[in-house]
Design a protein around this motif. Structure first.
Motif, mmCIF file in Angstrom:
data_model
loop_
_atom_site.group_PDB
_atom_site.id
_atom_site.type_symbol
_atom_site.label_atom_id
_atom_site.label_comp_id
_atom_site.label_asym_id
_atom_site.label_seq_id
_atom_site.Cartn_x
_atom_site.Cartn_y
_atom_site.Cartn_z
ATOM 1 N N UNK A 68 0.840 -1.195 0.000
ATOM 2 C CA UNK A 68 0.000 0.000 0.000
ATOM 3 C C UNK A 68 0.877 1.247 0.000
ATOM 4 N N UNK A 69 0.632 2.113 -0.966
ATOM 5 C CA UNK A 69 1.339 3.393 -1.009
ATOM 6 C C UNK A 69 0.439 4.465 -0.394
ATOM 7 N N UNK A 70 1.029 5.305 0.429
ATOM 8 C CA UNK A 70 0.276 6.382 1.055
ATOM 9 C C UNK A 70 1.171 7.596 1.213
ATOM 10 N N UNK A 71 0.545 8.715 1.472
ATOM 11 C CA UNK A 71 1.319 9.946 1.599
ATOM 12 C C UNK A 71 0.763 10.763 2.747
ATOM 13 N N UNK A 72 1.664 11.321 3.546
ATOM 14 C CA UNK A 72 1.300 12.212 4.636
ATOM 15 C C UNK A 72 1.860 13.587 4.295
ATOM 16 N N UNK A 73 0.994 14.476 3.829
ATOM 17 C CA UNK A 73 1.484 15.781 3.400
ATOM 18 C C UNK A 73 2.014 16.605 4.576
ATOM 19 N N UNK A 74 1.438 16.420 5.741
ATOM 20 C CA UNK A 74 1.914 17.162 6.910
ATOM 21 C C UNK A 74 3.350 16.784 7.264
ATOM 22 N N UNK A 75 3.676 15.497 7.056
ATOM 23 C CA UNK A 75 5.031 15.020 7.336
ATOM 24 C C UNK A 75 5.925 15.097 6.100
ATOM 25 N N UNK A 77 5.989 13.110 3.637
ATOM 26 C CA UNK A 77 6.533 11.761 3.554
ATOM 27 C C UNK A 77 5.587 10.856 2.780
ATOM 28 N N UNK A 78 6.157 9.990 1.966
ATOM 29 C CA UNK A 78 5.390 8.952 1.294
ATOM 30 C C UNK A 78 5.842 7.608 1.854
ATOM 31 N N UNK A 79 4.891 6.697 2.024
ATOM 32 C CA UNK A 79 5.151 5.402 2.630
ATOM 33 C C UNK A 79 4.843 4.274 1.646
ATOM 34 N N UNK A 80 5.490 3.156 1.872
ATOM 35 C CA UNK A 80 5.138 1.925 1.194
ATOM 36 C C UNK A 80 5.031 0.842 2.268
ATOM 37 N N UNK A 81 3.798 0.472 2.591
ATOM 38 C CA UNK A 81 3.559 -0.617 3.534
ATOM 39 C C UNK A 81 3.597 -1.933 2.756
ATOM 40 N N UNK A 82 4.473 -2.818 3.154
ATOM 41 C CA UNK A 82 4.649 -4.089 2.460
ATOM 42 C C UNK A 82 4.323 -5.232 3.401
ATOM 43 N N UNK A 83 3.293 -5.983 3.085
ATOM 44 C CA UNK A 83 2.873 -7.122 3.897
ATOM 45 C C UNK A 83 3.040 -8.415 3.116
ATOM 46 N N UNK A 84 3.004 -9.517 3.829
ATOM 47 C CA UNK A 84 3.125 -10.844 3.197
ATOM 48 C C UNK A 84 4.298 -10.881 2.232
ATOM 49 N N UNK A 85 5.427 -10.435 2.687
ATOM 50 C CA UNK A 85 6.595 -10.333 1.809
ATOM 51 C C UNK A 85 7.067 -11.701 1.342
ATOM 52 N N UNK A 86 7.576 -11.729 0.116
ATOM 53 C CA UNK A 86 8.068 -12.948 -0.516
ATOM 54 C C UNK A 86 9.535 -12.762 -0.877
#
Length: 120
Positions: A68-75, A77-86
């Motif tokens: 999941x890509x998300x962005x926090x404009x206040x910070x 910062x852009x994030x990449x949440x990576x689950x169930x990694x292979x």
């Protein structure tokens, strides 16, 4: 001019999770489309996830439902949440930002990259 710095990479076992962060300086990220790229051993660079300035997102098929890509404009910062990694997610991950990049897939600003290693 935008400077991007990634963090959050590391080593994890298959099935685990990591969250990558990309913090910008020099200009608000709210003005840009953003993306996360990766380049694995012996492979070319690929765009993993992208987010437009107004919130549209897109993912490559192999990570859809797991990342999941998300962005926090206040910070700024852009994030990449990576689950169930292979193990095949092992790569250097880089963030990027640009104008109209979501449509053109051309990014003007790049971070230095952070290593993600997934062991089986």
């Amino acid at each position: 001019q935008v400077q991007l710095v990634e963090s959050g990479g590391g080593s994890v076992q298959a099935g685990g999770s990591l969250r990558l962060s990309c913090t910008a300086s020099g200009h608000p990220l709210s003005d840009y489309d953003v993306g996360w790229f990766r380049q694995g051993p012996g492979t070319g660079r690929e765009l993993v996830a992208a987010r437009s300035r107004i919130g549209a997102t897109d993912y490559i098929q192999s990570v859809r439902g797991r990342f999941t890509i998300s962005k926090d404009n206040a910070e700024n910062t852009v994030y990449l949440q990576m689950n169930s990694l292979k193990p095949e997610d092992t790569a250097v991950y880089s963030c990027a930002a640009g104008i109209n990049s979501f449509v053109r897939s051309e990014y003007q600003y790049w971070g230095q990259g952070t290593q993600v290693t997934v062991s089986s």
